[in-house]
Design an enzyme around this catalytic site. Structure first.
Site, PDB file in Angstrom:
ATOM      1  N   HIS A  63      47.339  34.007  48.904  1.00 55.65           N
ATOM      2  CA  HIS A  63      46.084  33.348  48.503  1.00 55.65           C
ATOM      3  C   HIS A  63      46.203  32.680  47.145  1.00 55.65           C
ATOM      4  CE1 HIS A  63      41.869  32.554  49.019  1.00 55.65           C
ATOM      5  NE2 HIS A  63      41.577  33.078  47.846  1.00 55.65           N
ATOM      6  N   ARG A  89      32.146  31.543  37.822  1.00 48.50           N
ATOM      7  CA  ARG A  89      32.197  30.457  38.797  1.00 48.50           C
ATOM      8  C   ARG A  89      31.715  29.135  38.186  1.00 48.50           C
ATOM      9  NH1 ARG A  89      29.190  30.112  44.672  1.00 48.50           N
ATOM     10  NH2 ARG A  89      27.419  29.688  43.317  1.00 48.50           N
ATOM     11  N   TYR A 128      40.169  23.493  48.653  1.00 47.30           N
ATOM     12  CA  TYR A 128      38.857  22.914  48.971  1.00 47.30           C
ATOM     13  C   TYR A 128      38.424  21.772  48.048  1.00 47.30           C
ATOM     14  CZ  TYR A 128      37.490  26.568  45.588  1.00 47.30           C
ATOM     15  OH  TYR A 128      37.409  27.393  44.491  1.00 47.30           O
ATOM     16  N   HIS A 212      35.699  28.600  54.022  1.00 44.41           N
ATOM     17  CA  HIS A 212      35.592  29.111  52.652  1.00 44.41           C
ATOM     18  C   HIS A 212      35.052  30.530  52.614  1.00 44.41           C
ATOM     19  CE1 HIS A 212      33.902  29.956  48.707  1.00 44.41           C
ATOM     20  NE2 HIS A 212      34.972  29.307  48.289  1.00 44.41           N
ATOM     21  N   ARG A 215      29.185  32.349  53.247  1.00 44.21           N
ATOM     22  CA  ARG A 215      28.200  31.594  52.467  1.00 44.21           C
ATOM     23  C   ARG A 215      28.305  30.105  52.775  1.00 44.21           C
ATOM     24  NH1 ARG A 215      30.810  34.115  48.011  1.00 44.21           N
ATOM     25  NH2 ARG A 215      31.525  32.119  47.180  1.00 44.21           N
ATOM     26  N   HIS A 237      37.508  33.842  52.801  1.00 45.81           N
ATOM     27  CA  HIS A 237      37.068  34.770  51.747  1.00 45.81           C
ATOM     28  C   HIS A 237      35.969  35.638  52.336  1.00 45.81           C
ATOM     29  CE1 HIS A 237      37.827  31.482  48.491  1.00 45.81           C
ATOM     30  NE2 HIS A 237      38.721  32.434  48.276  1.00 45.81           N
ATOM     31  N   GLU A 240      33.635  39.743  48.773  1.00 42.25           N
ATOM     32  CA  GLU A 240      34.258  39.910  47.462  1.00 42.25           C
ATOM     33  C   GLU A 240      33.276  40.502  46.472  1.00 42.25           C
ATOM     34  OE1 GLU A 240      35.674  36.227  45.789  1.00 42.25           O
ATOM     35  OE2 GLU A 240      36.609  37.203  44.077  1.00 42.25           O
ATOM     36  N   HIS A 274      40.198  39.272  50.117  1.00 40.03           N
ATOM     37  CA  HIS A 274      39.447  40.253  49.312  1.00 40.03           C
ATOM     38  C   HIS A 274      38.965  41.417  50.196  1.00 40.03           C
ATOM     39  CE1 HIS A 274      39.766  37.490  46.032  1.00 40.03           C
ATOM     40  NE2 HIS A 274      38.986  36.598  46.600  1.00 40.03           N
ATOM     41  N   ASP A 325      45.498  34.197  43.788  1.00 41.77           N
ATOM     42  CA  ASP A 325      44.130  33.681  43.756  1.00 41.77           C
ATOM     43  C   ASP A 325      43.838  32.798  42.534  1.00 41.77           C
ATOM     44  OD1 ASP A 325      41.489  33.244  44.316  1.00 41.77           O
ATOM     45  OD2 ASP A 325      40.853  35.320  44.263  1.00 41.77           O
TER      46      ASP A 325
HETATM   47 ZN    ZN Z   1      40.001  32.690  46.525  1.00 36.73          ZN
END
Ligand code: ZN
Length: 464
Positions: A63, A89, A128, A212, A215, A237, A240, A274, A325
Site C-alpha cells: 500500500h 487529512r 487517486y 477508495h 465512504r 481502504h 481505519e 488497514h 502508505d
Molecule cells: Zn492509504
C-alpha cells in the site's frame, strides 16, 4: 549467446529455512528457471555470478500513496486544537493539490528508490490523484498514472498500479468538494481509464482495481465490478478510523467490514487496507475469506488509527501484508517491527506473532508478509523457487547486526536489531537495481527530488 543469467548463491532463505550453495538460473523475463544445490559439477556454473551475503525473497509493499512522500515529517506540529486523522487529512489535501505529473514523477522516483533501499522489490500504488487540481481532466486522462509508471520503470521497482475509483465524499453520498475534486471518477470514466492503462502492463507492471473506501464508493458500485477484470487484485481502504465505523453504522446499520462482506464477494483477490477496527465476528469472517489485511503499522501509529487485532486474526488463519502508505517509513524492517511492537505494548506480552509452527517472530512476520504482499500485487513473487520472479534482497555478509548469529536468528535480527544499513543489494526480475547500497541513477534522482521539494515549499509559502 546465452539468454540466461546464472547466480551462485552462498546462503538463501527458502521456504522459511536457510540453505547454502545454490545455483540459480534466471531467464530474460526475470523468472527463476532453475534453483538447485550447487555441488561444483553443475552445468554452466563457471558463468555464474557469485552472490555472498544473506539472500531473502523481497517483500512487496501492499500500500502506497507516492505523493505523500512529499509531506512525510511535515504534519508533526499541533494545529492549536485536537489533532487527528481528519486534521492530518486537510494537510494531505493541500499537498495533493500541488501535485502535477512532473512533481509526482520526481517524488515517486525518490520514494521508489528509498523503498528498494528499504528492502521492497515491488509496490502496490493506490493512486487517486487523477485530474488537475480544479477537477478537470488532463489532456490524456491517464497522465498522472503514467508519471507513476515511468517513475517505477526508471527506478526498477515492480509496480502494481491501482487506479482508484473515488465518487462520493461520505457514507451519505455527498458530492466531492474542495481538495477531493481531482480524485473523482464515474464508474464509466474509471473503466475507460483502466482500459487505457492496459497497454502499460508488462513483466514489471501489473494492474489492479481499487475502490477508495466505503465512504467514497457505494457498495452496489463495487459489486458492479465483480465481472470486470475478474482475475486482478482488488484493494480498498476500510475501517481505519473509529469515526468511519460510526458513520457506517449510522448509514448502513453495519460496521464497515461486515457491510462490505455482506454485499460483495470478498475472497483471496482482495486486500483490505488497514481493517483496524474489527469486532470478533469480523476477525473470524475476514480470516476465513482468504482476503489479505494490508497493514501499515508506521502510518497507523502516526495517524493514531488504533491497533489491528493481529493475534486473534493470525490464530484464525488470517493473511497479512505490509504497506508504507503515507511513507513516514520506507523500510520493511521498521514496518514489521512496529507491527509486532504495537501488539506487545497493547498486550503486555512479547513475541505475539510467534506460533507453535514458527517460533521466531521475525520469521513469522516476514514469511506471512512475503506471501500476502505477493498475492495482492499480482506478481508471482515472494518465493525463491522455479516459476517465480527473481526478486530478492541481499543482507550484508559482514553486518555487525547479524554478527555470529545462528541461522534461526538471522531474520529476527534483521527486523529487530538496530537501524544501521544492512541491505547490500536488491534484485528485481533478475536485474540488480541496488548494488553495494547504491542505485545507478541515485544522484540524479536525489537532486531532482530536492529541487522538487524546494519548489513545492516555495510555492506553498507564496500562498500562505
Ligand atoms: Zn492509504
Amino acid at each position: 549467446m546465452s539468454t540466461l543469467s546464472k547466480f551462485l548463491i552462498r546462503k538463501a532463505y527458502i521456504e522459511g529455512r536457510w540453505q547454502e550453495n545454490l545455483l540459480m538460473e534466471v531467464d530474460l523475463a526475470g523468472m527463476i528457471l532453475r534453483l538447485e544445490p550447487y555441488d561444483g559439477q553443475n552445468e554452466g556454473e563457471e558463468k555464474a555470478e557469485v552472490v555472498t551475503g544473506y539472500v531473502l525473497p523481497s517483500i512487496a509493499n501492499a500500500h502506497s500513496h507516492a505523493f505523500q512522500r512529499a509531506m512525510a515529517g511535515r504534519a508533526e506540529y499541533g494545529s492549536g486544537g485536537e489533532d487527528s486523522f481528519w486534521t492530518w487529512r486537510e494537510v494531505m489535501y493541500r499537498c495533493a493539490a500541488q501535485m502535477t505529473p512532473n512533481t509526482l514523477y520526481h517524488i515517486a522516483r525518490q520514494l521508489y528508490l528509498e523503498m528498494i533501499r528499504g528492502g521492497y522489490g515491488a509496490v502496490c500504488e493506490f493512486h487517486y490523484l487523477h485530474h488537475r487540481p480544479d477537477g478537470h481532466s488532463y489532456e490524456d486522462s491517464a497522465e498522472m498514472s503514467l508519471a507513476l509508471i515511468r517513475a517505477a520503470r526508471d527506478v526498477g521497482i515492480a509496480l502494481c498500479h491501482l487506479p482508484v475509483l473515488y465518487m462520493t465524499g461520505g457514507f451519505d453520498r455527498r458530492a466531492l468538494s474542495g481538495g477531493q475534486t481531482r480524485f473523482g471518477h464515474s464508474p464509466e470514466s474509471y473503466r475507460a481509464l483502466w482500459q487505457s492503462l492496459e497497454r502499460e502492463r508488462g513483466p514489471d507492471v501489473t494492474l489492479g482495481l481499487a475502490f477508495h473506501s466505503l465512504r467514497a464508493v457505494p457498495v452496489e458500485v463495487i459489486r458492479e465490478f465483480e465481472d470486470f477484470a475478474p482475475d486482478v487484485p482488488r484493494h480498498i481502504h476500510i475501517a481505519e478510523q473509529v469515526k468511519e465505523v460510526e458513520d457506517s453504522l449510522v448509514h448502513s446499520g453495519q460496521r464497515p467490514v461486515s457491510y462490505l462482506m455482506d454485499h460483495v464477494d470478498i475472497d483471496d483477490k482482495w486486500c483490505l487496507v488497514h481493517a483496524t477496527h474489527l469486532d470478533n465476528d469480523e476477525v473470524t469472517r475476514l480470516a476465513a475469506s482468504g482476503a489479505v489485511a494490508g497493514l501499515c503499522p508506521t502510518t497507523e501509529a502516526n495517524l493514531g488509527d488504533g491497533l489491528f487485532p493481529m493475534e486473534n486474526y493470525l490464530d484464525a488463519g488470517g493473511r497479512i501484508a505490509i504497506g508504507s502508505d503515507s511513507h513516514v517509513s520506507r523500510e520493511v524492517r521498521e514496518e514489521l517491527r512496529w507491527l509486532e511492537y504495537g501488539q506487545r505494548l497493547d498486550s503486555g506480552r512479547r513475541t505475539v506473532a510467534a506460533s507453535s509452527e514458527t517460533l521466531h517472530c521475525g520469521n513469522r512476520l516476514y514469511n506471512d508478509c512475503l506471501e500476502g504482499g505477493a498475492s495482492v500485487s499480482g506478481f508471482r513473487t515472494g518465493k525463491l523457487a522455479p516459476g517465480y520472479r527473481a526478486d530478492l534482497v541481499v543482507l550484508k555478509e559482514d553486518s555487525l547486526l547479524l554478527a555470529g548469529l545462528p541461522d534461526e536468528q538471522l531474520v529476527d535480527a534483521y527486523i529487530f536489531n538496530g537501524n544501521e544499513r544492512v541491505i547490500d543489494h536488491l534484485m528485481v526480475g533478475g536485474k540488480w537495481v541496488l548494488k553495494d547500497g547504491r542505485h545507478s541513477r541515485e544522484d540524479e534522482i536525489n537532486t531532482d527530488f530536492r529541487e522538487t521539494m524546494e519548489s513545492l515549499l516555495a510555492e506553498q509559502g507564496a500562498h500562505a
